[in-house]
Design a protein around this motif. Structure first.
Motif, PDB file in Angstrom:
ATOM      1  N   HIS A 120       0.853  -1.188   0.000  1.00 23.89           N
ATOM      2  CA  HIS A 120       0.000   0.000   0.000  1.00 23.89           C
ATOM      3  C   HIS A 120       0.892   1.243   0.000  1.00 23.89           C
ATOM      4  O   HIS A 120       1.760   1.397   0.866  1.00 23.89           O
ATOM      5  N   VAL A 121       0.648   2.130  -0.957  1.00 25.94           N
ATOM      6  CA  VAL A 121       1.358   3.397  -1.040  1.00 25.94           C
ATOM      7  C   VAL A 121       0.321   4.491  -1.241  1.00 25.94           C
ATOM      8  O   VAL A 121      -0.391   4.508  -2.253  1.00 25.94           O
ATOM      9  N   HIS A 122       0.225   5.389  -0.277  1.00 21.28           N
ATOM     10  CA  HIS A 122      -0.680   6.532  -0.381  1.00 21.28           C
ATOM     11  C   HIS A 122       0.152   7.742  -0.801  1.00 21.28           C
ATOM     12  O   HIS A 122       0.949   8.264  -0.017  1.00 21.28           O
ATOM     13  N   SER A 123      -0.045   8.169  -2.041  1.00 20.74           N
ATOM     14  CA  SER A 123       0.800   9.210  -2.626  1.00 20.74           C
ATOM     15  C   SER A 123       0.006  10.494  -2.818  1.00 20.74           C
ATOM     16  O   SER A 123      -1.159  10.472  -3.231  1.00 20.74           O
TER      17      SER A 123
ATOM     18  N   LYS B 158      -4.342  22.435  -5.257  1.00 25.64           N
ATOM     19  CA  LYS B 158      -4.722  21.700  -4.061  1.00 25.64           C
ATOM     20  C   LYS B 158      -4.042  20.334  -4.098  1.00 25.64           C
ATOM     21  O   LYS B 158      -3.541  19.907  -5.135  1.00 25.64           O
ATOM     22  N   THR B 159      -4.031  19.672  -2.957  1.00 28.23           N
ATOM     23  CA  THR B 159      -3.427  18.347  -2.882  1.00 28.23           C
ATOM     24  C   THR B 159      -4.508  17.321  -2.573  1.00 28.23           C
ATOM     25  O   THR B 159      -5.460  17.597  -1.842  1.00 28.23           O
ATOM     26  N   THR B 160      -4.341  16.156  -3.158  1.00 17.72           N
ATOM     27  CA  THR B 160      -5.246  15.042  -2.886  1.00 17.72           C
ATOM     28  C   THR B 160      -4.427  13.759  -2.855  1.00 17.72           C
ATOM     29  O   THR B 160      -3.420  13.640  -3.557  1.00 17.72           O
TER      30      THR B 160
ATOM     31  N   GLU C  93       7.586  14.437 -13.233  1.00 20.58           N
ATOM     32  CA  GLU C  93       7.742  15.228 -14.460  1.00 20.58           C
ATOM     33  C   GLU C  93       6.694  16.343 -14.521  1.00 20.58           C
ATOM     34  O   GLU C  93       7.001  17.486 -14.899  1.00 20.58           O
ATOM     35  N   ASN C  94       5.464  16.019 -14.157  1.00 23.26           N
ATOM     36  CA  ASN C  94       4.410  17.040 -14.173  1.00 23.26           C
ATOM     37  C   ASN C  94       4.686  18.121 -13.139  1.00 23.26           C
ATOM     38  O   ASN C  94       4.431  19.313 -13.386  1.00 23.26           O
ATOM     39  N   HIS C  95       5.204  17.736 -11.984  1.00 20.63           N
ATOM     40  CA  HIS C  95       5.559  18.735 -10.971  1.00 20.63           C
ATOM     41  C   HIS C  95       6.666  19.653 -11.489  1.00 20.63           C
ATOM     42  O   HIS C  95       6.670  20.858 -11.197  1.00 20.63           O
ATOM     43  N   ALA C  96       7.607  19.077 -12.234  1.00 25.17           N
ATOM     44  CA  ALA C  96       8.672  19.904 -12.813  1.00 25.17           C
ATOM     45  C   ALA C  96       8.095  20.922 -13.792  1.00 25.17           C
ATOM     46  O   ALA C  96       8.513  22.094 -13.813  1.00 25.17           O
TER      47      ALA C  96
ATOM     48  N   LEU D 264       5.332  19.935  -0.770  1.00 19.53           N
ATOM     49  CA  LEU D 264       4.719  18.900   0.062  1.00 19.53           C
ATOM     50  C   LEU D 264       4.552  17.602  -0.722  1.00 19.53           C
ATOM     51  O   LEU D 264       4.829  16.506  -0.199  1.00 19.53           O
ATOM     52  N   CYS D 265       4.114  17.709  -1.979  1.00 20.07           N
ATOM     53  CA  CYS D 265       3.973  16.518  -2.826  1.00 20.07           C
ATOM     54  C   CYS D 265       5.323  15.852  -3.074  1.00 20.07           C
ATOM     55  O   CYS D 265       5.434  14.617  -3.074  1.00 20.07           O
ATOM     56  N   LEU D 266       6.358  16.660  -3.294  1.00 19.71           N
ATOM     57  CA  LEU D 266       7.687  16.104  -3.534  1.00 19.71           C
ATOM     58  C   LEU D 266       8.227  15.403  -2.285  1.00 19.71           C
ATOM     59  O   LEU D 266       8.852  14.334  -2.388  1.00 19.71           O
TER      60      LEU D 266
END
Length: 317
Positions: free
Chosen positions: A76-79, A90-92, A144-147, A191-193
Motif C-alpha cells: 500500500h502506497v498513499h501518494s 490543491k493536494t489530494t 515530471e508534471n511537478h517539474a 509537500l507533494c515532492l
C-alpha cells in the motif's frame, strides 16, 4: 467510476468498458483505476481484493505507517498528487494497492496526472511489463508534471518581478495577491515532492527483486532532490519580492507623510500671522494703519513661501 487497463506487448492499453463482462474485466485488468466509487463498485472490488477499499479519512492520514505499509492484500502506497481548482492548486491523496498481478488506484476527483496517463495509454506511449513497473512509471510521470508546474510558476514569478522592480505604476495589492498564490502553490508542490521521497524510499525497500525498478526509483529520487532545491529557490525569490513590495509600499506611504508634513510647516507661519492679527486687544497699532490689511496678507504669503523655498533649496522636495 472504474477504468480498466491491460498490459499488452509491454504497453498499457485501456480496456473498453462492457457492463456485461465486468467480472472478467476485474480479473483480467492489470490496472484498475477507481475514481469516487459507489457502493456497488466497492462491493465488486471488495470481492476481488478480499478487503475493503480505503476510505477518504484513512487515505489522508499523515503518519508514515499509515501511508506506506505491507499487509496480506499487497503493498500500500498513499501518494500525494497535485490538483487545480478555481485557479488554485490543491493536494489530494491517491491510494495505490500493488498486488502480484494488478495495481489498484483509489482516488477522489479528477487529477491531471491520471488524465495525462490515460491519454498517453491510448496513444501507446506508456511502457510497462508489470503492475510494479506501472506504479514506478506513475511516480515518474508525477515528478515530471511537478517539474512542468514549477517551470510555469517560475515564469509567473518573473512577470511579477518585472512588475515590482521595473514598472513605475504598479498595483501593489494585486502583486501581493499574486505572490501569495505563488507561495501557496510552491508550498503544495514541495509537500507533494516530500511525500514522493517517502514513497520512493519505501518502494526501494520492497521492490528489491527487480534491479531496473530500483535504478528507475533512484533516478526519480535524484530528480526529486533537484526539484526540492528549485522550490527552495522559488521560496527565496518570493520572499525577496514580498519584502521589496512592502518596501515600495512603505516608500509610497513615506512620500504621502512627507507631503503632509511639509504642508503643515508651510501653512504654520501664515496661520501664526493670522492668529496674531485676529486678537481683540484694545491697543493694536496696526489697526489704524491704512496698509495693515494688505501688509498682513503679504506677510502671510512671504512667511508661507519662505519655508517652501528653503526646503526646495535643500533638495528635500
Amino acid at each position: 467510476m472504474l477504468r480498466f487497463f491491460r498490459i499488452n506487448n509491454g504497453l498499457i492499453k485501456e480496456i473498453p468498458k462492457d457492463e456485461g463482462a465486468l467480472p472478467s474485466m476485474h480479473t483480467e485488468a492489470d490496472w484498475i483505476d477507481v475514481n469516487e466509487p459507489d457502493e456497488e463498485e466497492r462491493t465488486q472490488l471488495r470481492t476481488l481484493l478480499r478487503t475493503d477499499l480505503p476510505e477518504s479519512d484513512d487515505v489522508e492520514e499523515i503518519e508514515a505507517s499509515a501511508r506506506c505499509f505491507v499487509d496480506q492484500v499487497g503493498i500500500h502506497v498513499h501518494s500525494l498528487f497535485l490538483t487545480q481548482s478555481e485557479g488554485r492548486h490543491k493536494t489530494t491523496t491517491v491510494a495505490c494497492i500493488l498486488q502480484k498481478d494488478r495495481l489498484v488506484t483509489v482516488r477522489e476527483g479528477e487529477i491531471a496526472d491520471f488524465r495525462l496517463l490515460r491519454m498517453r495509454a491510448r496513444g501507446g506511449q506508456i511502457a510497462a511489463d508489470s503492475p510494479a513497473q506501472l506504479l514506478v512509471t506513475m511516480l515518474e510521470h508525477k515528478v515530471e508534471n511537478h517539474a512542468d508546474i514549477l517551470e510555469d510558476l517560475h515564469r509567473q514569478l518573473e512577470e511579477v518581478s518585472h512588475l515590482v522592480l521595473e514598472e513605475n505604476e504598479t498595483e501593489f495589492d494585486s502583486v501581493i495577491a499574486k505572490l501569495a498564490r505563488l507561495e501557496d502553490s510552491n508550498g503544495k508542490i514541495r509537500l507533494c515532492l516530500m511525500d514522493t521521497q517517502r514513497n520512493i524510499s519505501f518502494l526501494l525497500r520492497h521492490l528489491t527483486s527487480k534491479q531496473d525498478h530500483s535504478e528507475t526509483l533512484r533516478e526519480i529520487m535524484r530528480d526529486v532532490d533537484t526539484l526540492m532545491s528549485h522550490t527552495t529557490f522559488l521560496f527565496d525569490k518570493i520572499n525577496f519580492l514580498m519584502d521589496s513590495t512592502q518596501g515600495f509600499i512603505n516608500i509610497e506611504q513615506n512620500k504621502i507623510i512627507k507631503i503632509f508634513s511639509i504642508a503643515s510647516v508651510v501653512f504654520l507661519p501664515p496661520t501664526l500671522v493670522a492668529s496674531i492679527y485676529g486678537m481683540n486687544f484694545h491697543i493694536m497699532p496696526e489697526l489704524n494703519w491704512s496698509l495693515g490689511y494688505p501688509g498682513a496678507l503679504g506677510l502671510m504669503v512671504v512667511s508661507g513661501f519662505a519655508p517652501y523655498w528653503y526646503f526646495k533649496h535643500r533638495g528635500w522636495l
